[in-house]
Design a protein around this motif. Sequence first.
Motif, PDB file in Angstrom:
ATOM      1  N   LEU A 148     -34.140 -26.446 -24.830  1.00 22.90           N
ATOM      2  CA  LEU A 148     -33.357 -25.731 -23.896  1.00 22.90           C
ATOM      3  C   LEU A 148     -32.606 -24.584 -24.874  1.00 22.90           C
ATOM      4  CD1 LEU A 148     -32.044 -25.005 -21.136  1.00 22.90           C
ATOM      5  CD2 LEU A 148     -30.286 -26.687 -21.502  1.00 22.90           C
ATOM      6  N   GLU A 149     -32.226 -25.135 -25.758  1.00 19.26           N
ATOM      7  CA  GLU A 149     -31.451 -24.033 -27.042  1.00 19.26           C
ATOM      8  C   GLU A 149     -32.203 -23.048 -27.338  1.00 19.26           C
ATOM      9  OE1 GLU A 149     -27.844 -27.098 -28.563  1.00 19.26           O
ATOM     10  OE2 GLU A 149     -29.732 -26.838 -29.454  1.00 19.26           O
ATOM     11  N   ARG A 150     -33.701 -23.332 -27.571  1.00 22.52           N
ATOM     12  CA  ARG A 150     -34.701 -22.477 -28.044  1.00 22.52           C
ATOM     13  C   ARG A 150     -34.885 -21.067 -27.165  1.00 22.52           C
ATOM     14  NH1 ARG A 150     -39.348 -26.363 -30.338  1.00 22.52           N
ATOM     15  NH2 ARG A 150     -38.115 -27.188 -32.162  1.00 22.52           N
ATOM     16  N   TYR A 151     -34.647 -21.303 -25.944  1.00 24.92           N
ATOM     17  CA  TYR A 151     -35.051 -20.298 -24.822  1.00 24.92           C
ATOM     18  C   TYR A 151     -33.534 -19.661 -24.422  1.00 24.92           C
ATOM     19  CZ  TYR A 151     -39.883 -21.763 -24.463  1.00 24.92           C
ATOM     20  OH  TYR A 151     -41.104 -21.904 -24.664  1.00 24.92           O
ATOM     21  N   ILE A 152     -32.362 -20.052 -24.822  1.00 28.04           N
ATOM     22  CA  ILE A 152     -31.224 -19.432 -24.207  1.00 28.04           C
ATOM     23  C   ILE A 152     -30.877 -18.153 -25.356  1.00 28.04           C
ATOM     24  CG2 ILE A 152     -28.939 -19.614 -24.162  1.00 28.04           C
ATOM     25  CD1 ILE A 152     -29.055 -22.542 -23.276  1.00 28.04           C
ATOM     26  N   LYS A 153     -31.045 -17.078 -24.680  1.00 25.71           N
ATOM     27  CA  LYS A 153     -30.829 -15.874 -25.656  1.00 25.71           C
ATOM     28  C   LYS A 153     -29.593 -15.364 -25.325  1.00 25.71           C
ATOM     29  CE  LYS A 153     -35.115 -15.188 -27.042  1.00 25.71           C
ATOM     30  NZ  LYS A 153     -35.666 -16.653 -26.719  1.00 25.71           N
ATOM     31  N   ALA A 171     -31.052 -34.881 -17.116  1.00 23.26           N
ATOM     32  CA  ALA A 171     -32.381 -34.284 -16.759  1.00 23.26           C
ATOM     33  C   ALA A 171     -31.996 -33.241 -15.794  1.00 23.26           C
ATOM     34  CB  ALA A 171     -33.342 -35.471 -16.167  1.00 23.26           C
ATOM     35  N   ARG A 172     -30.855 -33.556 -14.881  1.00 22.59           N
ATOM     36  CA  ARG A 172     -30.484 -32.578 -13.888  1.00 22.59           C
ATOM     37  C   ARG A 172     -30.030 -31.256 -14.350  1.00 22.59           C
ATOM     38  NH1 ARG A 172     -27.410 -35.789 -11.662  1.00 22.59           N
ATOM     39  NH2 ARG A 172     -25.334 -35.054 -12.332  1.00 22.59           N
ATOM     40  N   TYR A 173     -29.238 -31.212 -15.371  1.00 19.21           N
ATOM     41  CA  TYR A 173     -28.551 -30.375 -15.836  1.00 19.21           C
ATOM     42  C   TYR A 173     -29.731 -29.409 -16.802  1.00 19.21           C
ATOM     43  CZ  TYR A 173     -23.830 -30.908 -14.779  1.00 19.21           C
ATOM     44  OH  TYR A 173     -22.751 -31.325 -14.068  1.00 19.21           O
ATOM     45  N   TYR A 174     -30.692 -30.191 -17.550  1.00 17.01           N
ATOM     46  CA  TYR A 174     -31.668 -29.491 -18.508  1.00 17.01           C
ATOM     47  C   TYR A 174     -32.797 -28.813 -17.382  1.00 17.01           C
ATOM     48  CZ  TYR A 174     -36.278 -29.714 -20.855  1.00 17.01           C
ATOM     49  OH  TYR A 174     -37.402 -29.352 -21.288  1.00 17.01           O
ATOM     50  N   PHE A 175     -32.984 -29.418 -16.202  1.00 16.12           N
ATOM     51  CA  PHE A 175     -33.973 -28.608 -15.570  1.00 16.12           C
ATOM     52  C   PHE A 175     -33.495 -27.573 -14.657  1.00 16.12           C
ATOM     53  CE2 PHE A 175     -36.886 -32.424 -15.789  1.00 16.12           C
ATOM     54  CZ  PHE A 175     -37.851 -31.855 -16.589  1.00 16.12           C
ATOM     55  N   GLN A 176     -32.307 -27.742 -14.077  1.00 14.83           N
ATOM     56  CA  GLN A 176     -31.354 -26.583 -13.638  1.00 14.83           C
ATOM     57  C   GLN A 176     -31.441 -25.430 -14.427  1.00 14.83           C
ATOM     58  OE1 GLN A 176     -27.998 -28.320 -12.020  1.00 14.83           O
ATOM     59  NE2 GLN A 176     -29.118 -29.312 -10.317  1.00 14.83           N
ATOM     60  N   ALA A 177     -31.027 -25.668 -15.844  1.00 16.29           N
ATOM     61  CA  ALA A 177     -30.865 -24.523 -16.817  1.00 16.29           C
ATOM     62  C   ALA A 177     -32.044 -23.899 -16.973  1.00 16.29           C
ATOM     63  CB  ALA A 177     -30.183 -25.043 -17.967  1.00 16.29           C
ATOM     64  N   LEU A 178     -33.217 -24.671 -17.320  1.00 13.97           N
ATOM     65  CA  LEU A 178     -34.646 -24.167 -17.271  1.00 13.97           C
ATOM     66  C   LEU A 178     -34.875 -23.108 -16.441  1.00 13.97           C
ATOM     67  CD1 LEU A 178     -37.044 -26.937 -19.106  1.00 13.97           C
ATOM     68  CD2 LEU A 178     -35.879 -24.804 -20.183  1.00 13.97           C
ATOM     69  N   GLY A 179     -34.612 -23.495 -15.242  1.00 10.56           N
ATOM     70  CA  GLY A 179     -34.687 -22.931 -14.001  1.00 10.56           C
ATOM     71  C   GLY A 179     -34.430 -21.318 -14.002  1.00 10.56           C
ATOM     72  N   LYS A 180     -33.198 -21.427 -14.587  1.00  8.87           N
ATOM     73  CA  LYS A 180     -32.400 -20.062 -14.704  1.00  8.87           C
ATOM     74  C   LYS A 180     -33.090 -19.206 -15.959  1.00  8.87           C
ATOM     75  CE  LYS A 180     -29.973 -21.711 -11.659  1.00  8.87           C
ATOM     76  NZ  LYS A 180     -30.181 -21.402 -10.220  1.00  8.87           N
ATOM     77  N   LEU A 181     -33.928 -19.720 -16.625  1.00  8.36           N
ATOM     78  CA  LEU A 181     -34.341 -19.074 -18.115  1.00  8.36           C
ATOM     79  C   LEU A 181     -35.554 -18.449 -17.733  1.00  8.36           C
ATOM     80  CD1 LEU A 181     -32.585 -21.597 -20.766  1.00  8.36           C
ATOM     81  CD2 LEU A 181     -31.710 -19.426 -20.266  1.00  8.36           C
ATOM     82  N   ILE A 182     -36.383 -18.945 -16.926  1.00  8.62           N
ATOM     83  CA  ILE A 182     -37.762 -18.295 -17.108  1.00  8.62           C
ATOM     84  C   ILE A 182     -37.870 -17.061 -16.313  1.00  8.62           C
ATOM     85  CG2 ILE A 182     -38.694 -20.784 -17.175  1.00  8.62           C
ATOM     86  CD1 ILE A 182     -39.490 -20.838 -14.584  1.00  8.62           C
ATOM     87  N   LEU A 183     -39.113 -16.538 -16.412  1.00 10.84           N
ATOM     88  CA  LEU A 183     -39.234 -15.379 -15.514  1.00 10.84           C
ATOM     89  C   LEU A 183     -39.046 -15.321 -14.252  1.00 10.84           C
ATOM     90  CD1 LEU A 183     -42.526 -14.145 -17.192  1.00 10.84           C
ATOM     91  CD2 LEU A 183     -40.347 -13.429 -17.751  1.00 10.84           C
ATOM     92  N   PRO A 184     -38.433 -14.245 -13.285  1.00  5.78           N
ATOM     93  CA  PRO A 184     -37.911 -14.361 -12.138  1.00  5.78           C
ATOM     94  C   PRO A 184     -38.893 -15.009 -11.007  1.00  5.78           C
ATOM     95  CG  PRO A 184     -37.157 -12.368 -13.062  1.00  5.78           C
ATOM     96  CD  PRO A 184     -38.172 -13.143 -14.145  1.00  5.78           C
TER      97      PRO A 184
END
Length: 334
Positions: free
Chosen positions: A119-124, A161-174
């Motif tokens: 997750l940290e790798r994808y947070i800009k 897992a809940r926080y992880y996937f919710q965060a990933l969902g905000k980081l990927i292409l729209p």
Amino acid sequence: MSYLYVSEQGASIKAEGGYFVVVYKGGMIKKIPSETLEYIAVFGNVQLTTQAIKKCFQNGVVVNFFSSNGSYFGRLDSTKNCNISRQRNQFSVSMDVEFCRKISAKIISAKIHNQRVILERYIKTQTPELAEALKQIRNAENKIHGCMDLDQIKGYEGIAARYYFQALGKLILPDFRFEGRNRMPPKDPFNSMISLGYTLLLHEVYGAILGKGMSPYAAFLHQDKENHPTLASDMMEEWRAILIDSMVMSLIQGREVDIDGFYVDYETGAVLLREEVFKIFIRKYERKLRTETKYNACGSGRISYRRSIFNQIGKLAQAVDSEDPEKYEPIMIR
């Protein structure tokens, strides 16, 4: 050694001389030297001749059968890998509450750690929402080794897992945004791809477990489940984010797949991969498993992720043989 994936409907696999030969519906032919082939995965309506099956048995080639969409059906394998002494120990320690708690804590702590690193790798750009997700994931990771039983471990696993996937969902292409993990059926392209990846990974781990003479059905974290290889479910946990989640994020963020490459099966409600995206996914998966890593290299420099998984199962075998959970050390990326 080579791995063969055949997803073209109507293709057939046969054995001729020193080769496995794939004949595709359009007439194209692919030959693989039989001494180099280690594994075959077939998806959907793909035929194996009797001669090919015989050659697989003779050469120890494992064949896994999936639906055209990646649902698992079964496995063609010989019965040569069984260490009965190790399996007796395995069944014994799987009934030892403290052994199961310690092994499970190691596995889930590593799983959560690896999720956080990915997750940290994808947070800009940090946002309050992402900061809160990282805080909750880190807190869950820190709590694991103080858990008194498996229910507590699973509780913190679920929070992370809940926080992880919710965060990933905000980081990927729209176009690929999603709200969290869903499955059976997957309701969006991201969940569809990771579900497919997890299925492939589960049976990768399954094969490694058999290769070490253990039973895939006697687990430490997951409860017994009829016809489900629960030990394979245990041992894939620490690899999910490293291998599958990161691979799917790479496919999306690198624009290797397009949203038009998915469709809804209106009979089941599942979002599925179209044929071309399915092929892209399988190629990416195999490249990922062949990528070299320092994890579990055992002093030999770098080895493939596939070999690293096998070596990791070897560490579990040592813990089982010695009945000492401290012999097992999970994979934790940096």
